[in-house]
Design a protein around this motif. Structure first.
Motif: not given
Length: 295
Positions: A9-14, A19-20
């Motif tokens: 979740v944090i990775a998508v929010a950032q 994909t990234r």
């Protein structure tokens, strides 16, 4: 709810891109999407709005994100504390520093720390003192090196004074002033290149000129010492730098000041330092970094 789901979740929010985010987390996108969807079902709310053009947090996602970060930080802290109990320092160490730090040899100190604690991931951020204090308060940085006016003390953090020093005026080699020493009143008519109003680096000079009863013009405001030096080299005005830092900028002439502004450097850290941060503070306080440089 699993910690890995929180990381996704944090990775998508950032990144605002599935994909990234998957690349950052080193998983295939389908696995990341599946885990986030499972978490959304468990929570009974969508965390992200997805369209063909963009991804953004929903109100529920905005509310969830701070708590997710806190959970991951608590888990990392727990692992670090257990390792420390067994004599191992692990985790992360986020260091902040003003660009003109001179009280210690920071690269040497970081190198010494890395050799002593190789399992700690070290990062370094350069910023102004006011920004660094706020980031330590928020837990984004573990320890930081500041430069403040003599009477100022960092608020809301633990701190230790390291060393004080005077500022000097710096000018281009061909600048019309030729003296090697003067006072602040003697510079009253010069255009100055200095940091923005409100920054700690600017306050050191402003307070000294005010105490001397001198008004000066600052037509050039900068955000970094390097930019200040570049403008000074072009003969656009007079800069103010710590005396111990000025020699790092070859090609500038130094004018000593009889009533020089002064600053004090501080090391600051959070009220509850992680084992990695506590080990770094101990290294600085015992002078191990300085000993390494001298040896």
């Amino acid at each position: 709810m699993e910690l890995q789901q929180l990381r996704y979740v944090i990775a998508v929010a950032q990144t605002l891109n599935f994909t990234r985010a998957a690349e950052r987390c080193r998983v295939v996108q389908s696995a990341l999407s599946h885990q986030i969807a499972a978490l959304e079902r468990e929570l009974g709310a969508r965390l992200f709005e997805r369209t063909s053009r963009r991804v953004r947090l929903t109100p529920a996602g905005e509310a969830f994100l701070p708590a997710a970060r806190e959970c991951l930080e608590a888990a990392d802290r727990a692992r670090a504390e257990v390792a420390a109990a067994g004599g191992q320092i692990v985790g992360r160490l986020a260091v902040g520093a003003i660009p003109t730090v001179t009280a210690i040899d920071l690269p040497v100190a970081l190198s010494h720390y890395r050799r002593r604690h190789p399992r700690v991931h070290i990062t370094l951020t350069s910023a102004g003192s006011d920004v660094l204090v706020e980031r330590v308060r928020r837990g984004e940085i573990d320890v930081a090196f500041l430069g403040l006016p003599p009477r100022a003390e960092p608020k809301g953090v633990q701190s230790r004074r390291l060393a004080g020093g005077e500022l000097v005026a710096v000018v281009a080699p061909g600048y019309h002033r030729t003296e090697r020493e003067t006072d602040l009143r003697g510079l009253a008519d010069e255009p100055f290149i200095d940091f923005r109003v409100g920054a700690a680096g600017r306050a050191q000079s402003d307070e000294a000129f005010a105490a001397a009863g001198v008004r000066r013009e600052v037509p050039f405001e900068v955000s970094s010492a390097d930019f200040m030096v570049d403008l000074v080299r072009q003969g656009l005005g007079v800069g103010m730098l710590p005396a111990a830092y000025a020699p790092r900028s070859p090609g500038l002439r130094v004018i000593r000041l009889r009533d020089a502004p002064t600053r004090v450097e501080h090391l600051i850290w959070d009220d509850r330092p992680s084992p990695a941060a506590a080990a770094f503070v101990e290294l600085i306080q015992t002078g191990s970094g300085a000993d390494e440089r001298q040896g």
